[in-house]
Design a protein around this motif. Structure first.
Motif, PDB file in Angstrom:
ATOM      1  N   ALA A 197     109.353  50.363 -12.913  1.00 51.33           N
ATOM      2  CA  ALA A 197     108.374  49.433 -13.491  1.00 51.33           C
ATOM      3  C   ALA A 197     106.989  50.054 -13.374  1.00 51.33           C
ATOM      4  O   ALA A 197     106.058  49.428 -12.886  1.00 51.33           O
ATOM      5  CB  ALA A 197     108.443  48.093 -12.773  1.00 51.33           C
ATOM      6  N   SER A 198     106.878  51.284 -13.811  1.00 46.94           N
ATOM      7  CA  SER A 198     105.623  52.020 -13.654  1.00 46.94           C
ATOM      8  C   SER A 198     104.907  52.250 -14.977  1.00 46.94           C
ATOM      9  O   SER A 198     103.891  52.956 -15.013  1.00 46.94           O
ATOM     10  CB  SER A 198     105.891  53.380 -13.006  1.00 46.94           C
ATOM     11  OG  SER A 198     106.559  54.245 -13.913  1.00 46.94           O
ATOM     12  N   PHE A 245     101.425  51.846 -10.227  1.00 51.16           N
ATOM     13  CA  PHE A 245     100.115  51.300  -9.885  1.00 51.16           C
ATOM     14  C   PHE A 245      99.939  49.944 -10.576  1.00 51.16           C
ATOM     15  O   PHE A 245      99.816  49.874 -11.799  1.00 51.16           O
ATOM     16  CB  PHE A 245      98.998  52.259 -10.299  1.00 51.16           C
ATOM     17  CG  PHE A 245      99.060  53.584  -9.585  1.00 51.16           C
ATOM     18  CD1 PHE A 245      98.983  53.644  -8.204  1.00 51.16           C
ATOM     19  CD2 PHE A 245      99.191  54.763 -10.299  1.00 51.16           C
ATOM     20  CE1 PHE A 245      99.034  54.859  -7.541  1.00 51.16           C
ATOM     21  CE2 PHE A 245      99.237  55.989  -9.639  1.00 51.16           C
ATOM     22  CZ  PHE A 245      99.163  56.031  -8.258  1.00 51.16           C
ATOM     23  N   VAL A 246      99.939  48.882  -9.789  1.00 49.12           N
ATOM     24  CA  VAL A 246      99.822  47.519 -10.300  1.00 49.12           C
ATOM     25  C   VAL A 246      98.529  46.912  -9.766  1.00 49.12           C
ATOM     26  O   VAL A 246      98.155  47.137  -8.610  1.00 49.12           O
ATOM     27  CB  VAL A 246     101.043  46.665  -9.867  1.00 49.12           C
ATOM     28  CG1 VAL A 246     100.909  45.230 -10.355  1.00 49.12           C
ATOM     29  CG2 VAL A 246     102.334  47.286 -10.400  1.00 49.12           C
ATOM     30  N   PRO A 281     100.802  42.052 -12.343  1.00 48.47           N
ATOM     31  CA  PRO A 281     101.869  41.410 -11.564  1.00 48.47           C
ATOM     32  C   PRO A 281     102.987  40.829 -12.427  1.00 48.47           C
ATOM     33  O   PRO A 281     104.168  40.949 -12.083  1.00 48.47           O
ATOM     34  CB  PRO A 281     101.134  40.329 -10.773  1.00 48.47           C
ATOM     35  CG  PRO A 281      99.761  40.892 -10.582  1.00 48.47           C
ATOM     36  CD  PRO A 281      99.469  41.614 -11.887  1.00 48.47           C
ATOM     37  N   GLU A 282     102.644  40.263 -13.574  1.00 50.36           N
ATOM     38  CA  GLU A 282     103.674  39.672 -14.425  1.00 50.36           C
ATOM     39  C   GLU A 282     104.599  40.724 -15.030  1.00 50.36           C
ATOM     40  O   GLU A 282     105.753  40.416 -15.370  1.00 50.36           O
ATOM     41  CB  GLU A 282     103.070  38.766 -15.504  1.00 50.36           C
ATOM     42  CG  GLU A 282     102.080  39.441 -16.411  1.00 50.36           C
ATOM     43  CD  GLU A 282     100.624  39.346 -15.956  1.00 50.36           C
ATOM     44  OE1 GLU A 282      99.755  39.473 -16.824  1.00 50.36           O
ATOM     45  OE2 GLU A 282     100.354  39.174 -14.749  1.00 50.36           O
ATOM     46  N   ASP A 283     104.140  41.963 -15.154  1.00 47.85           N
ATOM     47  CA  ASP A 283     105.016  43.038 -15.633  1.00 47.85           C
ATOM     48  C   ASP A 283     106.188  43.228 -14.680  1.00 47.85           C
ATOM     49  O   ASP A 283     107.330  43.462 -15.110  1.00 47.85           O
ATOM     50  CB  ASP A 283     104.251  44.360 -15.757  1.00 47.85           C
ATOM     51  CG  ASP A 283     103.161  44.329 -16.813  1.00 47.85           C
ATOM     52  OD1 ASP A 283     103.309  43.616 -17.827  1.00 47.85           O
ATOM     53  OD2 ASP A 283     102.160  45.040 -16.618  1.00 47.85           O
ATOM     54  N   VAL A 284     105.923  43.143 -13.404  1.00 49.45           N
ATOM     55  CA  VAL A 284     106.964  43.298 -12.381  1.00 49.45           C
ATOM     56  C   VAL A 284     107.755  42.003 -12.236  1.00 49.45           C
ATOM     57  O   VAL A 284     108.987  42.010 -12.158  1.00 49.45           O
ATOM     58  CB  VAL A 284     106.341  43.727 -11.033  1.00 49.45           C
ATOM     59  CG1 VAL A 284     107.401  43.832  -9.953  1.00 49.45           C
ATOM     60  CG2 VAL A 284     105.591  45.045 -11.198  1.00 49.45           C
ATOM     61  N   SER A 289     109.252  51.143  -4.838  1.00 45.46           N
ATOM     62  CA  SER A 289     108.029  51.786  -5.299  1.00 45.46           C
ATOM     63  C   SER A 289     108.369  53.018  -6.107  1.00 45.46           C
ATOM     64  O   SER A 289     109.311  53.754  -5.768  1.00 45.46           O
ATOM     65  CB  SER A 289     107.156  52.187  -4.113  1.00 45.46           C
ATOM     66  OG  SER A 289     106.034  52.917  -4.556  1.00 45.46           O
ATOM     67  N   ALA A 290     107.562  53.269  -7.145  1.00 46.98           N
ATOM     68  CA  ALA A 290     107.700  54.513  -7.895  1.00 46.98           C
ATOM     69  C   ALA A 290     107.381  55.714  -7.011  1.00 46.98           C
ATOM     70  O   ALA A 290     107.717  56.850  -7.355  1.00 46.98           O
ATOM     71  CB  ALA A 290     106.796  54.493  -9.128  1.00 46.98           C
TER      72      ALA A 290
END
Length: 162
Positions: free
Chosen positions: A156-157, A100-101, A131-134, A55-56
């Motif tokens: 991945a923030s 924040f996803v 979700p696809e970004d992560v 997590s960020a």
């Protein structure tokens, strides 16, 4: 490939954290990955991949979710130790640290337009993550293209809190 992706949050500042909530957060985010990896490495071939979802919240002050951030911090420590220990087998170990996803876990953050806008404003890209970004980062780390990447935490923030 093992992806430690289980997650949930019980928000709370220091005065609000209850022992049973702290224990649940640690059990899911820190203890379970240790014992999943312990079982996996006996079965994993050399050159395998382990990806932890961190997590960020471990790189910024996040007092609203103190125990959650602490549990994810433990996962970051596990990532580093495992990368060192499993390196001789060419097993890479990395973590991905989303901000924040737009997931069910964060629904309260984006369920209304004002909340979504407020959280999107933290990112230099001006939106909440998807979700696809992560997932795309996880797919990269699980691939042979990432064979020379280990012991890393990939932010991945969307540049949140820069």
């Amino acid at each position: 490939v093992l992806v430690n992706n289980a997650g949930f949050n019980i928000p709370g500042r220091i005065a609000e954290v209850r022992p049973e909530d702290f224990d649940r957060l640690m059990a899911v985010h820190a203890k379970a990955p240790v014992f999943l990896v312990q079982q996996a490495i006996e079965r994993m071939r050399d050159g395998g991949r382990i990806v932890n979802i961190g997590s960020a919240a471990t790189r910024v002050a996040f007092p609203e979710s103190l125990a959650y951030a602490m549990a994810k911090g433990a996962l970051e420590a596990l990532t580093l130790a495992l990368a060192r220990e499993l390196g001789p087998r060419q097993i890479t170990v990395n973590s991905v640290s989303p901000g924040f996803v737009k997931t069910d876990m964060n629904r309260r953050r984006w369920s209304d337009p004002e909340g979504e806008a407020a959280h999107a404003a933290h990112s230099v890209l001006g939106r909440m993550g998807r979700p696809e970004d992560v997932a795309d980062i996880v797919a990269f780390l699980a691939s042979d293209d990432a064979r020379w990447v280990t012991g890393q935490s990939i932010d991945a923030s969307g540049g949140s809190f820069l």
